[in-house]
Design a protein around this motif. Structure first.
Motif: not given
Length: 452
Positions: A166-167, A300-301, A304, A307
């Motif tokens: 989780t971001l 990044y992917y 996330s 998000s």
């Protein structure tokens, strides 16, 4: 203005109360049917009820029935029953049925005003307590009942039982770590460690060893093998706070850990399996950083998978007051103080302030206010918000500001030529002179140039 429902069939008493209870907005009803209609329409916190209602004005049966109907429809309503000067039996029966208080005729408006003020105060305190209980979700530290925060909390409830990475996104001070802890507490890992590390607070040359640990002799001063934060969180949850500040040189190693769930300590060669649920948080715009190539796209992917954006305090409406009161209770205990609440101006100031530092700023202001407050109620001066406008600008002021700006802008573009300034504004030159005088822009006329 606070609303009081007055259930009274005597027109003379209605007029007396309307004149003497001028601090309240009074709505009237003369019988049980109209009383319930008014109750549904206005939902008043406080009601005065004459027990001698038609069609049984000589007794209290209709009034007591009306009392029961009011409390059935609105259990938290404070009902003050009004009886004859010798009717103690019916008054006590009404209190036993749930009336807040009783008052005997003839009416002394000074005394009734005191009873009403006390009833409203009790109602407000009960409302605040209910709000605090309902706002404290799942015994976490997330406080609030605005739609924005409830939506975020529903997302927490859905993702907590999963292992999804989780971001958490949001401005500094919005409570990203609080949300991360809420996810941990509602997950199957609740009895395992929760470990947080702030990637922005540790120098770049030390961050790798803080995260992954190091073997004895890996570098000067490494006198013993030391576990990193990731290993310390084994079985539990790891929060990588401010991951947007993680140096590019370390992002590749972090990506491998997230994909393979194995690490290598600094100076080591052995792969170590780690079972950790990872939550990341940042106030930065990672998508922009990816476009600028200051953050790895693949990382990044990976972080996330889902998000969650935490709303800033200024978008949470009345949550500001709910949070402030919860913090006030905490700081009263911490500093052994007896501050009872906030002045009306202080609450308005808090609601209108933009809170660039969010909840962290609110905490700091309240902590100092509790220590420095000279009275039982914190004022806007105690909060340091006295210079923040809590009132809407008048239309006249807005117009003055807009017209002044437009005149000066047009004057600049016209190189100080007032005729051209007037033409560009679509007004006559005399009108422009009148506006200059009205807004005291005398410097424009003093330096006027009429050169074409």
């Amino acid at each position: 203005m606070k609303t009081v429902l007055v259930i009274e069939d005597d027109i003379g008493i209605q007029k007396q109360l309307k004149w003497s209870l001028s601090d309240y907005e009074l709505v009237f009803a003369a019988d049980r049917t109209s009383a319930l209609t008014q109750l549904r329409r206005y939902e008043p916190a406080v009601v005065t009820l004459d027990l001698g209602l038609p069609p049984d004005a000589a007794n209290a049966s209709e009034g007591l029935a009306c009392l029961a109907d009011i409390l059935a429809a609105q259990p938290d309503c404070k009902v003050i029953v009004i009886t004859g000067n010798t009717d103690n039996e019916h008054a006590l029966k009404a209190v036993a049925l749930g009336a807040y208080d009783y008052y005997q005729k003839p009416i002394n408006t000074d005394v009734l005003n005191i009873i009403l003020a006390r009833a409203f105060k009790i109602s407000e305190l009960e409302t605040e307590n209910r709000a605090l209980r309902s706002a404290n979700i799942n015994n976490s530290d997330i406080i609030g009942n605005s739609e924005a925060i409830l939506k975020a909390c529903r997302t927490v409830e859905k993702i907590a039982p999963t292992e999804i990475t989780t971001l958490l996104l949001g401005e500094s001070g919005t409570g990203k770590e609080v949300f991360a802890r809420a996810i941990h507490r509602q997950s199957p890992r609740i009895n395992k460690p929760f470990v947080a590390i702030n990637c922005a607070s540790i120098p770049e040359n030390l961050l790798e060893s803080e995260l992954f640990g190091y073997e004895k002799g890996a570098f000067t001063g490494a006198n013993k093998t030391t576990l990193g934060k990731i290993e310390c969180a084994n079985g539990g949850t790891l929060l990588l706070d401010e991951i947007g500040d993680m140096p590019l040189s370390l992002q590749a190693k972090m990506l491998r850990f997230l994909q393979e769930r194995v690490i290598e300590r600094v100076g080591g060669r052995q792969e170590i399996e780690v079972n950790v649920r990872v939550i990341c948080a940042t106030h930065r715009n990672l998508a922009e950083m990816v476009a600028e190539q200051s953050f790895r796209e693949d990382l990044y992917y990976r972080i996330s998978e889902i998000s969650l954006t935490i709303p800033p305090l200024r978008q949470r409406g009345h949550d500001i007051i709910v949070i402030a009161k919860a913090l006030l209770h905490r700081f009263n205990d911490e500093f052994n103080s007896r501050v009872q609440g906030f002045s009306e101006s202080a609450m308005q100031a808090m609601l209108h302030y933009q809170w660039p530092g969010n909840i962290r700023e609110l905490q700091n202001k309240l902590k100092s206010a509790v220590i420095l407050a000279d009275s039982k109620y914190i004022s806007e001066d105690d909060l340091g918000l006295s210079n923040q406008s809590s009132k809407t600008e008048t239309l006249r002021k807005v117009r003055e500001q807009a017209e002044t700006h437009a005149i000066r802008h047009a004057y600049t573009l016209a190189n100080g030529n007032l005729s051209k300034t007037a033409d560009s504004l679509g007004i006559t030159r005399p009108t422009l002179y009148a506006l200059i005088d009205k807004y005291r822009l005398h410097d424009l006329r003093n330096v006027e140039t009429e050169n074409p």
